[in-house]
Design a protein around this motif. Structure first.
Motif, PDB file in Angstrom:
ATOM      1  N   UNK A  35       0.864  -1.177   0.000  1.00  0.00           N
ATOM      2  CA  UNK A  35       0.000   0.000   0.000  1.00  0.00           C
ATOM      3  C   UNK A  35       0.901   1.227   0.000  1.00  0.00           C
ATOM      4  N   UNK A  36       0.394   2.330  -0.483  1.00  0.00           N
ATOM      5  CA  UNK A  36       1.197   3.548  -0.450  1.00  0.00           C
ATOM      6  C   UNK A  36       1.377   4.011   0.985  1.00  0.00           C
ATOM      7  N   UNK A  37       2.545   4.565   1.285  1.00  0.00           N
ATOM      8  CA  UNK A  37       2.850   4.995   2.651  1.00  0.00           C
ATOM      9  C   UNK A  37       2.060   6.249   2.980  1.00  0.00           C
ATOM     10  N   UNK A  38       1.411   6.253   4.130  1.00  0.00           N
ATOM     11  CA  UNK A  38       0.604   7.399   4.522  1.00  0.00           C
ATOM     12  C   UNK A  38       1.493   8.563   4.940  1.00  0.00           C
ATOM     13  N   UNK A  39       1.004   9.772   4.738  1.00  0.00           N
ATOM     14  CA  UNK A  39       1.764  10.959   5.135  1.00  0.00           C
ATOM     15  C   UNK A  39       1.966  11.013   6.630  1.00  0.00           C
ATOM     16  N   UNK A  40       1.006  10.452   7.387  1.00  0.00           N
ATOM     17  CA  UNK A  40       1.087  10.539   8.845  1.00  0.00           C
ATOM     18  C   UNK A  40       2.265   9.782   9.414  1.00  0.00           C
ATOM     19  N   UNK A  41       2.700   8.735   8.737  1.00  0.00           N
ATOM     20  CA  UNK A  41       3.833   7.964   9.255  1.00  0.00           C
ATOM     21  C   UNK A  41       5.093   8.209   8.452  1.00  0.00           C
ATOM     22  N   UNK A  42       5.022   9.012   7.411  1.00  0.00           N
ATOM     23  CA  UNK A  42       6.202   9.227   6.578  1.00  0.00           C
ATOM     24  C   UNK A  42       7.348   9.813   7.378  1.00  0.00           C
ATOM     25  N   UNK A  43       7.030  10.701   8.315  1.00  0.00           N
ATOM     26  CA  UNK A  43       8.094  11.296   9.113  1.00  0.00           C
ATOM     27  C   UNK A  43       8.839  10.282   9.942  1.00  0.00           C
ATOM     28  N   UNK A  44       8.124   9.298  10.473  1.00  0.00           N
ATOM     29  CA  UNK A  44       8.790   8.260  11.269  1.00  0.00           C
ATOM     30  C   UNK A  44       9.683   7.409  10.395  1.00  0.00           C
ATOM     31  N   UNK A  45       9.215   7.048   9.210  1.00  0.00           N
ATOM     32  CA  UNK A  45      10.035   6.221   8.334  1.00  0.00           C
ATOM     33  C   UNK A  45      11.267   6.990   7.883  1.00  0.00           C
ATOM     34  N   UNK A  46      11.123   8.290   7.705  1.00  0.00           N
ATOM     35  CA  UNK A  46      12.254   9.096   7.264  1.00  0.00           C
ATOM     36  C   UNK A  46      13.351   9.170   8.304  1.00  0.00           C
ATOM     37  N   UNK A  47      13.047   8.829   9.554  1.00  0.00           N
ATOM     38  CA  UNK A  47      14.083   8.808  10.575  1.00  0.00           C
ATOM     39  C   UNK A  47      15.125   7.744  10.292  1.00  0.00           C
ATOM     40  N   UNK A  54       9.054   4.063  22.684  1.00  0.00           N
ATOM     41  CA  UNK A  54       8.861   5.259  21.863  1.00  0.00           C
ATOM     42  C   UNK A  54       8.823   4.917  20.375  1.00  0.00           C
ATOM     43  N   UNK A  55       7.973   5.586  19.652  1.00  0.00           N
ATOM     44  CA  UNK A  55       7.790   5.284  18.240  1.00  0.00           C
ATOM     45  C   UNK A  55       9.042   5.527  17.408  1.00  0.00           C
ATOM     46  N   UNK A  56       9.924   6.419  17.885  1.00  0.00           N
ATOM     47  CA  UNK A  56      11.143   6.709  17.125  1.00  0.00           C
ATOM     48  C   UNK A  56      12.361   5.983  17.688  1.00  0.00           C
ATOM     49  N   UNK A  57      12.148   4.962  18.509  1.00  0.00           N
ATOM     50  CA  UNK A  57      13.263   4.206  19.073  1.00  0.00           C
ATOM     51  C   UNK A  57      14.022   3.490  17.964  1.00  0.00           C
ATOM     52  N   UNK A  58      15.342   3.269  18.130  1.00  0.00           N
ATOM     53  CA  UNK A  58      16.129   2.592  17.092  1.00  0.00           C
ATOM     54  C   UNK A  58      15.572   1.236  16.681  1.00  0.00           C
ATOM     55  N   UNK A  59      15.031   0.447  17.626  1.00  0.00           N
ATOM     56  CA  UNK A  59      14.497  -0.855  17.250  1.00  0.00           C
ATOM     57  C   UNK A  59      13.305  -0.700  16.311  1.00  0.00           C
ATOM     58  N   UNK A  60      12.504   0.335  16.497  1.00  0.00           N
ATOM     59  CA  UNK A  60      11.396   0.595  15.604  1.00  0.00           C
ATOM     60  C   UNK A  60      11.872   1.006  14.229  1.00  0.00           C
ATOM     61  N   UNK A  61      12.907   1.824  14.181  1.00  0.00           N
ATOM     62  CA  UNK A  61      13.468   2.226  12.892  1.00  0.00           C
ATOM     63  C   UNK A  61      13.999   1.016  12.143  1.00  0.00           C
ATOM     64  N   UNK A  62      14.680   0.126  12.866  1.00  0.00           N
ATOM     65  CA  UNK A  62      15.231  -1.084  12.246  1.00  0.00           C
ATOM     66  C   UNK A  62      14.119  -1.948  11.658  1.00  0.00           C
ATOM     67  N   UNK A  63      13.060  -2.156  12.414  1.00  0.00           N
ATOM     68  CA  UNK A  63      11.969  -2.989  11.934  1.00  0.00           C
ATOM     69  C   UNK A  63      11.227  -2.334  10.771  1.00  0.00           C
ATOM     70  N   UNK A  81      15.418  -4.367  30.942  1.00  0.00           N
ATOM     71  CA  UNK A  81      15.686  -2.952  30.738  1.00  0.00           C
ATOM     72  C   UNK A  81      15.987  -2.583  29.300  1.00  0.00           C
ATOM     73  N   UNK A  82      15.290  -3.202  28.350  1.00  0.00           N
ATOM     74  CA  UNK A  82      15.524  -2.940  26.937  1.00  0.00           C
ATOM     75  C   UNK A  82      14.209  -2.584  26.247  1.00  0.00           C
ATOM     76  N   UNK A  83      14.261  -1.897  25.106  1.00  0.00           N
ATOM     77  CA  UNK A  83      13.035  -1.601  24.365  1.00  0.00           C
ATOM     78  C   UNK A  83      12.521  -2.844  23.651  1.00  0.00           C
TER      79      UNK A  83
END
Length: 513
Positions: free
Chosen positions: A8-20, A430-439, A471-473
């Motif tokens: 599906x096309x990426x929504x604008x609402x989450x584009x900023x998170x993916x751009x991280x 947190x939504x911008x945590x490194x593990x989230x970016x990796x996934x 003690x990990x995300x």
């Protein structure tokens, strides 16, 4: 082999998170190695589904632990059983690769819910059964040998206990490891796998087992392979889950049941007192009225954008639930899950139906559960609930009231909290945590679009104990179809989701952290 998911096309609402994250390569179809590994793993999946895994039967759990131990050992993992009475947990560790790489601990569970074989529409819940849906909506059985044929319909399903919850994701992970090996590639992270043996019992010992094996379980992040995907069947990442606390509220009336003719209008009925007390806790729109219950919960613009991007069809959801309108705790389903709930899960006072008698009951009982969020731990909600009950004029006792207490207080009640389990604490990454970016990078590599991102799911999984101990995300990566009938009879796994899950895992594992 067909692969069912389409980007599906990426929504604008989450584009900023993916751009991280770094820009991913363009998505491509599954490689031949991935296809072959997924196909080859089907027999392993069928084999392990034949092993009963009721969390209440130690001998069954031990057989499953031994089976998965052999499966990981064949793939070069060092395997150890973590002491847990007569139901050990399993730790599988891949030899670390050269270089300073991140370590990811994958969590799943090998136990399953108990079954009533007579409820299942097949010869045995432990015999994997292949079915396809007919034009009239029924499920028709197919020969299981069709799984070895040239063409597999992604809409076919395998029915068996734990077919989805939670053996399929574990075998998908094994298949993904096989695919990487066949391609001569290393994973981008060092891998550890923890298989829980009592998740379906609330993981009562998970925190202790982790605490006793902290060094062996050390990791930079945890990925939970459990739970259903979003109802849209799009790849899904879940960044948090609510916890749960339980309480028993008892309101006392006369010291024994009374004749309702002789004492009606004179002795207060505890059922009616309880009804008024419960009514004081929530308004007509479903919002909790206990003072301070929602304090501390703030939703920033990033959180709201991610929630708005979740493709929920709330009209369809209400139709499925059979309700005309939703409560007003949040502006949407996703927003409602960000707040603690106060739910009456059961009521009892005297008898109903043919057993009903003309009495004023001596007690009325409400069983309550409170789904917590990170800002509202169980201990805090208990204090607020006690204060609210007392503010309504009730005197709280530690047990059944004494004669002296009955003489001095017109309104008497007890509030007993249930024990805190591994599921008691809510946790969120947190939504911008490194593990989230990796996934997200791995998912985007697999499918060419951002996954559905859920800030906080409403249900509870035993991540609280694990995260507090390590003690990990963490992030939950659900891979199974939402309509899988988990915990019920006729549990099933859609084959399209199985193949897609292997493809997703291959790309996640290959992505450097």
């Amino acid at each position: 082999m067909p692969w069912s998911f389409r980007p599906h096309s990426m929504s604008l609402a989450v584009a900023g998170l993916v751009a991280l994250a770094a820009l991913p390569v363009l998505a491509g179809p599954p490689s031949d190695a991935t296809r072959q590994a997924a196909r080859a793993s089907l027999q392993e999946w069928i084999d392990v589904l034949a092993l009963p895994n009721d969390a209440n039967v130690p001998a069954d759990i031990q057989k499953n632990v031994a089976w998965f131990a052999r499966a990981f050992e064949r793939r070069g993992f060092a395997v150890s059983q973590l002491a847990n009475g007569d139901k050990p947990m399993l730790l599988a560790t891949q030899a670390p690769a050269a270089g300073n790489r991140k370590t990811v601990l994958f969590y799943a569970h090998l136990d399953g819910q108990a079954v009533k074989p007579e409820e299942w529409q097949q010869s045995s819940p432990w015999k994997a059964t292949l079915k396809q849906r007919t034009a009239d909506g029924r499920w028709a059985e197919l020969p299981i040998e069709r799984l070895q044929g040239e063409k597999i319909d992604p809409e076919w399903r395998v029915f068996a206990r734990s077919s989805s919850d939670d053996k399929a994701p574990i075998v998908m992970l094994l298949a993904a490891l096989d695919a990487l090996k066949a391609e001569g590639r290393e994973a981008g992270v060092d891998i550890k796998v923890l298989l829980d043996s009592e998740e379906e019992k609330g993981s009562p010992t998970l925190g202790r087992v982790i605490g006793e094996n902290l060094q062996a379980l050390q990791a930079d992040a945890m990925v939970v392979l459990d739970g259903p995907m979003h109802a849209s069947n799009r790849p899904t990442l879940v960044f948090g889950n609510r916890g749960v606390a339980q309480a028993t509220l008892t309101v006392y009336g006369p010291s024994q049941e009374l004749h309702s003719g002789h004492y009606g209008n004179y002795a207060a009925n505890p059922a009616q007192s309880l009804a008024r007390l419960l009514a004081s806790m929530k308004d007509d729109e479903g919002r909790v009225l206990v003072k301070g219950y929602y304090d501390g919960i703030e939703l920033d613009s990033q959180a709201r954008a991610v929630m708005q991007a979740v493709p929920d069809d709330e009209a369809a959801l209400r139709r499925r639930l059979g309700i005309a309108q939703a409560e007003s705790v949040g502006g949407s389903y996703q927003e409602a899950m960000q707040y603690p709930s106060l739910n009456v899960r059961g009521l009892q006072s005297a008898e109903v139906g043919p057993k009903a008698r003309t009495v004023i009951p001596a007690t009325a009982v409400a069983e309550i559960d409170m789904r917590t969020v990170p800002e509202t731990p169980p201990e805090r909600l208990e204090k607020l609930l006690r204060a609210h009950i007392e503010a309504q004029g009730f005197h709280l006792t530690e047990g059944a009231p004494s004669a002296d207490e009955r003489a001095r207080h017109p309104r008497l009640a007890t509030l007993k909290m249930g024990g805190v389990s591994a599921s008691g604490s809510a946790v969120r990454t947190p939504l911008d945590a490194p593990v989230g970016q990796w996934l997200r990078r791995g998912m985007d590599r697999a499918w060419g679009s951002a996954p559905v991102q859920i800030r906080m799911m409403g249900g509870t999984v035993p991540t609280g104990a694990a995260i507090q101990a390590l003690g990990i995300p963490f992030v939950i990566v659900p891979l199974v179809n939402a309509d899988n009938n988990q915990h019920s009879f006729n549990e099933n796994m859609r084959l399209g989701n199985y193949f897609d899950g292997v493809h997703s895992l291959v790309n996640m594992l290959a992505e450097p952290f």
